[in-house]
Design an enzyme around this catalytic site. Structure first.
Site, PDB file in Angstrom:
ATOM      1  CG  ASP A  41      26.885  72.100 128.282  1.00 18.55           C
ATOM      2  OD1 ASP A  41      27.760  72.916 127.966  1.00 18.55           O
ATOM      3  OD2 ASP A  41      27.092  70.880 128.352  1.00 18.55           O
ATOM      4  CG  ASP A  42      28.091  74.734 124.765  1.00 21.74           C
ATOM      5  OD1 ASP A  42      28.874  74.944 125.715  1.00 21.74           O
ATOM      6  OD2 ASP A  42      28.359  73.939 123.839  1.00 21.74           O
ATOM      7  CB  CYS A  80      32.342  71.697 129.574  1.00 22.21           C
ATOM      8  SG  CYS A  80      31.527  71.856 127.973  1.00 22.21           S
ATOM      9  NE  ARG A  84      29.566  72.015 132.754  1.00 20.00           N
ATOM     10  CZ  ARG A  84      28.238  72.136 132.622  1.00 20.00           C
ATOM     11  NH1 ARG A  84      27.443  71.796 133.627  1.00 20.00           N
ATOM     12  NH2 ARG A  84      27.714  72.581 131.504  1.00 20.00           N
ATOM     13  CE  LYS A 133      29.167  69.116 130.419  1.00 21.13           C
ATOM     14  NZ  LYS A 133      29.341  69.940 129.226  1.00 21.13           N
ATOM     15  CG  HIS A 135      32.324  67.791 131.719  1.00 18.69           C
ATOM     16  ND1 HIS A 135      32.049  68.467 130.546  1.00 18.69           N
ATOM     17  CD2 HIS A 135      33.337  66.940 131.426  1.00 18.69           C
ATOM     18  CE1 HIS A 135      32.858  68.041 129.595  1.00 18.69           C
ATOM     19  NE2 HIS A 135      33.650  67.114 130.099  1.00 18.69           N
ATOM     20  CB  SER A 158      29.971  67.143 126.741  1.00 22.86           C
ATOM     21  OG  SER A 158      30.549  68.234 127.408  1.00 22.86           O
ATOM     22  CG  HIS A 223      27.200  70.527 124.679  1.00 20.09           C
ATOM     23  ND1 HIS A 223      27.488  69.588 123.707  1.00 20.09           N
ATOM     24  CD2 HIS A 223      28.403  70.937 125.170  1.00 20.09           C
ATOM     25  CE1 HIS A 223      28.809  69.433 123.621  1.00 20.09           C
ATOM     26  NE2 HIS A 223      29.384  70.245 124.504  1.00 20.09           N
ATOM     27  CG  ASP A 275      28.778  75.569 130.154  1.00 21.17           C
ATOM     28  OD1 ASP A 275      28.101  76.214 129.328  1.00 21.17           O
ATOM     29  OD2 ASP A 275      29.279  74.457 129.889  1.00 21.17           O
ATOM     30  CG  ASN A 276      30.864  77.456 127.600  1.00 24.24           C
ATOM     31  OD1 ASN A 276      31.293  76.484 128.206  1.00 24.24           O
ATOM     32  ND2 ASN A 276      30.103  77.337 126.521  1.00 24.24           N
ATOM     33  CE  LYS A 296      32.273  74.526 124.397  1.00 21.99           C
ATOM     34  NZ  LYS A 296      31.386  73.346 124.376  1.00 21.99           N
TER      35      LYS A 296
END
Length: 475
Positions: A41-42, A80, A84, A133, A135, A158, A223, A275-276, A296
């Site tokens: 995540d991130d 996010c 996903r 996660k 989401h 998140s 994240h 994810d990004n 992001k």
């Protein structure tokens, strides 16, 4: 006198055992491969060693040495839930109505009619699990148990969507930790999450070693807010963010060790990506996009280009590097293909099978004529080959960035119709639109095709081939 041969009990037993051995061997050959998909995540493009990161990542370094590294791999959208949704359905998030980052008590989520990776692999008798996660909606109808996953342990959204959020905490309820479909703890100790997700994943692999399995290990880190266990705190030499990256690498190592110990290495496809890009608003608690522009929440390379490593001994060439563009939706199609699962025929699937690129086929090229980068419903950019065309839009840039888990402030900047040659300018610094009007015209025509299909909110265009998100039941 006729002699009749009566086989001994031992001979019969040996014959039966031989037949069983042949049957087992045939079953092993026909059994689909295991899949482990690790999704951070991130995580920024340059946060890990194989992509220039400074924190120690020996296990990811090993993955890259023993597998393939994609240099031009993309998230479908730099946020996010949208990202996903694309990963798990093989579709642009705009196509299935999932945008942004869904909050607690969201009225929308993944539609029951969409086919997730879990559901796709269940058609091939996989054991399926997600740890981490989700989401894609937190109402019971949206949770993993309703969408093809046998087991789930993790956060429904998140980790910053809780009362301690530095800007909007009063808007968030207590953060729930879910096991299966039940909340088992509120406001869990987040320093234990990476370890708990990893332990669940390894235990699931051990329980299902005799059958094909799919583990979706969706880390909540890095994240913000950042959390790390005591075993890695202060160990990276690169601050708290580096410690978190080091612990994610430890998690990868635990998974690889389990596969090796159970002799599943050569029958398991392991994929690691994000994810990004990094949430630069958080300064020293954000990661790095390295030479790429922005992060992001933008359609610049720093927002959507992410690290990706693929390992499958005996199938994916060791030490390989692929510079062809690919995107998260492709993992849906590729995993389905290696598992022998049939793609849904009653809907558009945007992902494409990457096996020629993974397996090093001669002259293999990206399966996409173009990749479309949206922010929400607005088409911000398109990539075709080495060219990337941005359409006029505003984008956020930290000014200044924050730090120590506190966000900074954004300023809004604007970009016009600008063209970049990513082969020589991955940082998107030099607009070459005036030098290549023919390329601009070609990419604009491709963009028009995308708008016809998926729409473009900026131009008030509705797409012809979009599907609704799921709506929360009122009953």
């Amino acid at each position: 006198m006729r002699l009749t041969f009566v086989p001994s009990t031992l001979a019969v037993l040996a014959f039966v055992l031989a037949l069983l051995s042949v049957a087992r061997a045939a079953d092993e050959l026909s059994r689909p491969p295991n899949i482990v998909l690790i999704f951070c995540d991130d995580l920024g493009y340059a946060d890990i060693g194989p992509f220039g990161g400074q924190a120690p990542t020996p296990h990811l370094d090993r993955m890259a040495k023993e597998g393939l590294r994609f240099t031009d791999f993309y998230a479908a959208q730099a946020v996010c839930s949208a990202s996903r949704a694309a990963l798990l359905t093989g579709c642009y998030p705009n196509r299935i109505g999932i945008q942004g980052a869904l909050g607690p008590n969201s009225k929308v989520g993944i539609h029951a009619d969409e086919t997730t990776l879990g559901e796709l692999l269940k058609t091939r008798d996989y054991a399926t699990a997600i740890y981490g996660k989700w989401h894609l909606g937190d109402a019971p109808q949206f949770l993993p148990a309703r969408h093809g996953f046998d087991d789930y342990f993790g956060l429904p959204y998140s980790n910053d969507m809780w009362p301690h959020h530095p800007a909007g905490g009063r808007n968030y309820p207590a953060l729930p930790l879910i096991d299966g479909d039940k909340v088992v703890e509120l406001m869990p100790d987040q320093t234990k999450l990476t370890t708990a997700y990893t332990e669940h994943a390894v235990a699931f692999i051990e329980r299902n070693q005799k059958r094909p399995f799919f583990v979706y290990l969706a880390h909540s880190m890095p994240h913000v807010p950042l959390f790390v266990s005591d075993k890695h705190r202060g160990k990276s030499g690169h601050g708290l963010h580096g410690d978190v990256i080091m612990e994610i690498d430890w998690s990868v190592g635990e998974v690889l060790k389990a596969l090796e110990r159970l002799k599943l290495d050569e029958r398991t496809l392991v994929i690691f990506t994000s994810d990004n890009g990094p949430w630069l608003l958080y300064g020293d608690h954000a990661g790095s996009a390295g030479p790429l522009r922005e992060g992001k929440a933008t359609a610049f390379e720093g927002g959507v280009r992410v690290p990706c490593i693929v390992r499958w001994p005996g199938k994916v060439p060791a030490g390989a590097v692929c510079r062809e563009p690919a995107i998260t939706m492709d993992l849906f199609a590729t995993i389905g293909a290696v598992a022998g699962a049939a793609m849904p025929k009653d809907r558009t699937i945007d992902g494409r099978d990457l096996r020629p690129l993974l397996f090093g086929a001669a002259d293999a090229r990206s399966p996409h004529e173009a990749l479309y980068f949206y922010w929400g419903r607005d088409l911000h950019a398109i990539r075709a080959g080495k060219w990337k065309l941005h359409f006029p839009h505003a984008y956020p840039q930290p000014a200044p960035a924050g730090g120590d888990s506190k966000p900074g402030k954004y300023r809004q900047l604007k970009i016009g119709l600008e063209l970049f040659d990513l082969e020589v300018d991955p940082g998107e610094t030099s607009d070459v639109a005036a030098k290549h009007p023919d390329v601009v015209e070609r990419l604009q025509a491709l963009a028009e095709r995308g708008r016809e299909d998926l729409g473009d909110g900026r131009l008030k265009r509705e797409g012809k081939n979009i599907r609704p998100a799921g709506r929360k039941s009122t009953s």
